[in-house]
Design an enzyme around this catalytic site. Structure first.
Site, PDB file in Angstrom:
ATOM      1  N   ARG A 162       0.794  -1.197   0.198  1.00 15.25           N
ATOM      2  CA  ARG A 162      -0.262   0.182   0.006  1.00 15.25           C
ATOM      3  C   ARG A 162       0.934   1.133  -0.079  1.00 15.25           C
ATOM      4  NH1 ARG A 162      -4.796  -1.302   4.132  1.00 15.25           N
ATOM      5  NH2 ARG A 162      -2.884  -1.610   5.325  1.00 15.25           N
ATOM      6  N   HIS A 164       9.242 -23.030   5.603  1.00 11.85           N
ATOM      7  CA  HIS A 164      10.529 -22.908   5.069  1.00 11.85           C
ATOM      8  C   HIS A 164      11.379 -24.281   5.772  1.00 11.85           C
ATOM      9  CE1 HIS A 164      11.277 -21.024   9.226  1.00 11.85           C
ATOM     10  NE2 HIS A 164      12.690 -21.115   8.763  1.00 11.85           N
ATOM     11  N   GLU A 187      15.973 -21.941  20.106  1.00 16.10           N
ATOM     12  CA  GLU A 187      16.402 -20.874  19.468  1.00 16.10           C
ATOM     13  C   GLU A 187      16.939 -20.066  20.533  1.00 16.10           C
ATOM     14  OE1 GLU A 187      13.721 -19.081  16.348  1.00 16.10           O
ATOM     15  OE2 GLU A 187      12.275 -19.657  17.202  1.00 16.10           O
ATOM     16  N   HIS A 243       6.674 -26.659  11.587  1.00 15.98           N
ATOM     17  CA  HIS A 243       7.917 -27.117  11.163  1.00 15.98           C
ATOM     18  C   HIS A 243       8.455 -28.553  11.867  1.00 15.98           C
ATOM     19  CE1 HIS A 243       8.230 -23.272   9.792  1.00 15.98           C
ATOM     20  NE2 HIS A 243       8.732 -22.587  11.013  1.00 15.98           N
ATOM     21  N   LYS A 250      11.969 -20.620  22.669  1.00 15.38           N
ATOM     22  CA  LYS A 250      12.739 -19.241  22.584  1.00 15.38           C
ATOM     23  C   LYS A 250      13.621 -19.127  23.734  1.00 15.38           C
ATOM     24  CE  LYS A 250      10.338 -17.612  19.069  1.00 15.38           C
ATOM     25  NZ  LYS A 250      10.962 -17.409  17.530  1.00 15.38           N
TER      26      LYS A 250
HETATM   27  C1  BG6 Z   1       9.571 -19.123  11.918  1.00 15.15           C
HETATM   28  C2  BG6 Z   1       8.804 -18.821  13.334  1.00 15.15           C
HETATM   29  O1  BG6 Z   1       8.434 -19.913  11.225  1.00 15.15           O
HETATM   30  O2  BG6 Z   1      10.388 -19.846  12.342  1.00 15.15           O
HETATM   31  C3  BG6 Z   1       9.691 -17.965  14.080  1.00 15.15           C
HETATM   32  O3  BG6 Z   1       7.599 -18.004  13.239  1.00 15.15           O
HETATM   33  C4  BG6 Z   1      11.135 -18.814  14.198  1.00 15.15           C
HETATM   34  O4  BG6 Z   1       9.308 -17.666  15.563  1.00 15.15           O
HETATM   35  C5  BG6 Z   1      11.641 -19.090  12.782  1.00 15.15           C
HETATM   36  O5  BG6 Z   1      12.102 -17.802  14.893  1.00 15.15           O
HETATM   37  C6  BG6 Z   1      12.786 -20.092  13.048  1.00 15.15           C
HETATM   38  O6  BG6 Z   1      13.331 -20.353  11.644  1.00 15.15           O
HETATM   39  P1  BG6 Z   1      14.769 -20.873  11.420  1.00 15.15           P
HETATM   40  O7  BG6 Z   1      15.124 -21.186  10.064  1.00 15.15           O
HETATM   41  O8  BG6 Z   1      15.861 -19.769  11.991  1.00 15.15           O
HETATM   42  O9  BG6 Z   1      15.190 -21.921  12.465  1.00 15.15           O
END
Ligand code: BG6
Length: 488
Positions: free
Chosen positions: A48, A177, A215, A239, A337
């Site tokens: 936008r 991903h 993480e 994931h 986290k």
């Molecule tokens: C994302 C989550 O899908 O994956 C994040 O929303 C997370 O919270 C991230 O930090 C982790 O991805 P990677 O590739 O850094 O392990």
């Protein structure tokens, strides 16, 4: 060897957002630099914001300078990439800007046209309806959806219905991903291109499996989103369940998208539901309190958030896959986290030797383990018992047969998005989630969420920089097992 993809117009909705800067532009840049993207391709930002194409190119330049290593970004290549970047101001859910986008795309009617929705999922339906209403969808169009696809089964179905009204399933690419990570794809090679592992991949030989995705970061600038999500929805439902599927699935007939996804779906459907009666015994929810990560003091979740909350930033659970192959083999899953390490790994632990011919003092009794490391230092290790060298008494110790991919192949490891974006252009959906998979994962996760809601217990605090609440350690130790620790 790099095989160029077909020429494309890659339209990114949410072009000024974080994902575009952090992941999409760098991924496209690297593919361009390596010669995979034809010169006639364009990357068209859409959002936008009332920006000129020049201003968006400046924005893209800044993003690339932030997220691509300087050594990989010579000015000449950067400029040549930016020459392919364009911009149109479009109101995804309203009327403005669509004719301009159409005019731009009509300049090159034969291009492959991925529409990447890097926006809030609430907008997916409206953007898709607009794409259809403006005649922007053809055989070579595809739509790419970022997670989260919903917050539960019902909202996921609503999103899937809205997108499905406009795009056939074969043109919908739902990104997880983790499936683009090299080591995750290597799981398929490991299991189905070798004979030694697959024969051992059964409950007779495997004691249990652990999947850890740790993480060190907190919720960063995403507290608003994260607080409505939590670790189960943000990481485990997608994931971690995908990693579980690739570990547990039967051999697909071939690598076609549907063949692979059919097998993953069976695993999701075989997950034993978690009920209010057993949720306490098989799951642990945690939330980080103040502590220290990498030697630096950090705040707790609540002070980052600025208000009270019962959202979990850590979850551990014991899961069962109800099938012949996996009966009696628990899968222990954990993610969080503010853990001590950024570490993602799958550990397949084999049963201990049934009997020892070695003297009691020699026998370390460590079972074999196959450790598949997604990050950092992608690779695999097989832990085996060996004799301590030397002429002294006979002592055994675990040693790792170690394949570090980076050392073995001596090449840069591409980010997951690089492969996935090129797969979208190629129209290969093998590494993307099909509608029924996403919904099966939600159907199972909904059971856990409901069981938690019924018990209404607050998450257990854990100090930032620890491996979660002690109850997560008790969860596995109660079964006489232990979370994997690196061999020293
Ligand atoms: C994302 C989550 O899908 O994956 C994040 O929303 C997370 O919270 C991230 O930090 C982790 O991805 P990677 O590739 O850094 O392990």
């Amino acid at each position: 060897m790099i095989i160029p993809v077909a020429s494309f117009d890659f339209v990114v909705f949410g072009a000024t957002g974080d994902l575009t800067a952090r992941k999409l532009l760098p991924a496209l840049y690297y593919r361009y630099r390596d010669g995979q993207i034809p010169q006639s391709s364009r990357i068209i930002g859409a959002s936008r914001s009332n920006l000129t194409a020049e201003a968006f190119r400046d924005h893209a330049r800044d993003a690339l300078k932030r997220f691509v290593t300087a050594a990989d970004l010579p000015e000449e290549t950067l400029q040549s990439f930016l020459d392919h970047v364009d911009y149109v101001a479009v109101d995804g859910t309203g009327d403005e800007g669509w004719p301009a986008l159409k005019a731009k795309l009509d300049e090159r009617p034969d291009q492959v046209r991925p529409y990447y929705l890097a926006t809030s999922p609430d907008l997916y339906g409206a953007i898709c309806r607009n794409l259809a209403a403006h005649g922007l969808i053809g055989e070579k169009s595809r739509v790419v959806l970022e997670k989260p696809i919903g917050k539960n089964l019902k909202s996921a179905q609503a999103i899937n219905d809205a997108v499905g009204e406009v795009f056939p399933e074969s043109q919908i690419f739902r990104i997880d991903h983790y499936l683009g990570k090299e080591t995750v794809q290597n799981l398929l090679s490991l299991r189905f291109a070798n004979t030694i592992f697959e024969r051992l991949w059964t409950s007779d030989v495997i004691d249990h499996v652990q999947i850890t995705v740790g993480e060190t970061v907190g919720v960063e600038g995403r507290a608003g989103y994260y607080d409505t999500s939590g670790a189960l929805r943000d990481m485990l439902q997608n994931h971690i369940l995908q990693l579980l599927c690739l570990t547990a699935m039967e051999s697909p007939l071939n690598l076609d998208a549907n063949a692979v996804r059919d097998e993953k779906l069976k695993v999701l459907r075989a997950l034993k539901p978690i009920t209010p009666a057993d949720v306490h015994a098989v799951t642990v929810r945690g939330q980080y309190a103040p502590g220290a990560v990498d030697g630096k003091p950090v705040d707790g979740y609540l002070s980052e958030l600025g208000h009270d909350s019962r959202t979990e930033t850590f979850v551990a659970m014991k899961v069962e896959v109800q099938s012949w192959r996996w009966a009696g083999v628990p899968f222990y899953l954990r993610t969080g986290k503010r853990l001590p390490q950024k570490l993602s790994e799958i550990v397949v632990q084999f049963r201990a030797a049934p009997f020892s011919i070695f003297p009691a003092e020699a026998f370390g009794r460590e079972p074999n383990r196959l450790v598949i490391r997604l990050q950092p230092q992608e690779g695999m290790k097989l832990e085996v018992m060996t004799k301590d060298p030397g002429p002294g008494g006979l002592r055994l110790r675990p040693t790792a047969l170690d394949i570090s991919f980076e050392e073995t192949f001596k090449q840069r490891y591409p980010d997951a998005y690089e492969r996935l974006l090129m797969d979208v252009v190629r129209g290969n959906a093998t590494l993307f989630m099909r509608r029924d998979e996403v919904e099966a994962a939600w159907a199972w996760a909904d059971g856990v969420l409901q069981a938690w809601a019924e018990r209404a217990e607050p998450p257990r605090p854990y100090p930032a920089g620890s491996w979660g609440p002690t109850a997560a350690i008790a969860l596995i130790e109660r079964d006489g097992r232990t979370w994997h620790e690196e061999l020293r």
